[in-house]
Scaffold this active site. Sequence first.
Site, short mmCIF file in Angstrom:
data_model
loop_
_atom_site.label_atom_id
_atom_site.label_comp_id
_atom_site.label_asym_id
_atom_site.label_seq_id
_atom_site.Cartn_x
_atom_site.Cartn_y
_atom_site.Cartn_z
CE LYS A 1 -20.47 15.29 -1.56
NZ LYS A 1 -20.44 15.53 -3.01
CG ASP B 1 -13.13 22.44 -8.44
OD1 ASP B 1 -13.69 22.28 -9.55
OD2 ASP B 1 -13.30 21.68 -7.48
CB CYS C 1 -4.67 12.67 0.58
SG CYS C 1 -3.43 12.73 1.87
NE ARG D 1 -8.97 6.77 -6.17
CZ ARG D 1 -9.38 6.80 -4.91
NH1 ARG D 1 -8.61 7.35 -3.99
NH2 ARG D 1 -10.55 6.31 -4.57
CG ASP E 1 -2.88 8.12 2.03
OD1 ASP E 1 -2.27 7.29 2.72
OD2 ASP E 1 -4.12 8.10 1.86
CD GLU F 1 -2.65 3.10 -3.85
OE1 GLU F 1 -3.71 2.52 -3.47
OE2 GLU F 1 -2.50 4.32 -3.78
CG HIS G 1 -5.06 4.40 -0.55
ND1 HIS G 1 -5.25 4.13 -1.87
CD2 HIS G 1 -6.05 5.27 -0.20
CE1 HIS G 1 -6.31 4.79 -2.32
NE2 HIS G 1 -6.81 5.49 -1.32
CG LEU G 2 -2.49 4.58 6.10
CD1 LEU G 2 -1.55 4.90 7.26
CD2 LEU G 2 -3.15 3.23 6.30
N GLY G 3 -5.87 7.37 3.92
CA GLY G 3 -6.76 8.52 4.03
C GLY G 3 -8.10 8.21 4.63
CB ALA G 4 -10.84 6.10 3.65
#
Length: 549
Positions: free
Chosen positions: A159, A181, A240, A242, A266, A271, A293-296
């Site tokens: 996604k 993929d 971005c 894991r 990210d 962490e 870790h600002l992706g979300a």
Amino acid sequence: MNSQSSGRILKPRVLVADPIAREGLDHLRGFAEVDERHGLAAETLREIIGGYDALVVRSETKVTAAIIEAGSRLRVIARAGVGVDNIDVETATRRGVIVVNSPLGNIGAAAEHTVALLLAMARHIAPANASLRAGKWERAAYVGTEIRGKTLGIVGLGKVGSEVARRCGEGGLGMRLIGVDPYASPDTARALGVQLMALDELLPQADFITIHTALTTGTRGLIGADELARMKPSIRLINCARGGIVEEAALLAALEAGQIAGVALDVLSKEPPGDEPTLKALIAHPRVLVTPHLGASTEEAQVSVALDVAEQIGEITRGGSAHAAVNAPMILPETLRQLRPWMTLVERLGRMHVQLHPAPLRRVELSISGEITQHDTRALVAALIKGLLESVSDAHVNLVNAPVLAREWGLEVVESRSSTAEPYTSLVTLRVADNGTTHEFAGTVIWGAGRVVRVDRFATDFEPHGHLLFARNLDIPGMIGKVGVLLGEAGVNIGHMDVGPVTMPGEAKQRSTGNEALMVLSLDNAAPAEAIERMRASEGIFDVSSMLL
């Protein structure tokens, strides 16, 4: 979930162990008692989790096997985000705890953050900003590279990866898109404008590479020293997804050797990174752009994921199913409502078999016939396993852990389906082979209630509920009266009685005096052992069994 105590309905208890948006908390408080306790030590969480029905986390709290095992009431663990690598999903599955996440809530935010890092690296935004703040004017030191026309390699076309492709392709930044993929269909890739290829083929072609795959055993260390060596010296790598997908020690070595031009991270394998030497060196490296870790981390995404998991917890605690369960089959709520009476029936068929024929189980067959086959019937298989195992195991069996527990018990469950169920609209039949003898129980649902229409060789018609008495006897006059008198003398009232003759499946229910019959009685309370022994000793009665369903 909601039980009554002293006339009061008890709400489910939810522990929110990491911060989530206020909107999600407000939704939870509409149906549950909510405790917010952030930053708990693992031992503290393990000590208190037994008092909660649901646990909400983000990425900070690690939900280990020990914590899940201690959650005696725990029914759902919700991750307010996409990944669940901080949750021991295997233990949760074995314990029957549903793990849910919010796979759609922060897709746009993560894709936008990827593009932001890509552009920031290409134009040296962070170091140029730091230089100017330090009082310098170094335009020549920060000459960038244009994006249009460059090749972007996308590792993982899920996604988020798909959204990155939409933003970076011809209709966006004008980049050439290549991707890897193993699960992406060629049609999907073509629609996104992505040319699919193997990872080894992608690495030397890309000017930028962005990673959007889950962290699994197969993807841990996916990008290591060998992969980095096959990239262009001008490559700029973005992760971005894991931490751990890229080998960080190899990444640092490649940077120091001048093998790669830049990195944007990210996510990290630890962490927060603390004093881990490799991570400290990466963060400090002049060609590394790093965010915590600002992706979300957008206001919109935080509200979306918090509401999503709160709604799923509410659905589960009301007996429904979650739309984003990681470890349970996706069954639509309306389908589950239609299957509920069938699940109850099948579970009770399993309980009947175990009580009537208490022998080790190795292989059972569930035959599903008629209109019900139009639905997803995995829930019926889970219900059967529950009925077969719960009376012989102390495990809580549900849709989540039923297949796991069946494997642990060495129980093979075979499902067969048929479009016809004459003379019924739909029919379920349980068959169990035991030392050369096959036991059979069949049932249907009439007006929302399950009815057992066959027990072994006998045609029947009774509701599998409450205290039941089974008496196999000669089908001759006086047998019903004999059993009734013995129960009456014992003070046991008969609520319903059915006498089933021997028939072949599909035959009409016809009696032949002198053959065997099966008498099934629904009782208001359990028959005393003395009364049962007197029945067994009576002439014409071959066997008597009692059970509680």
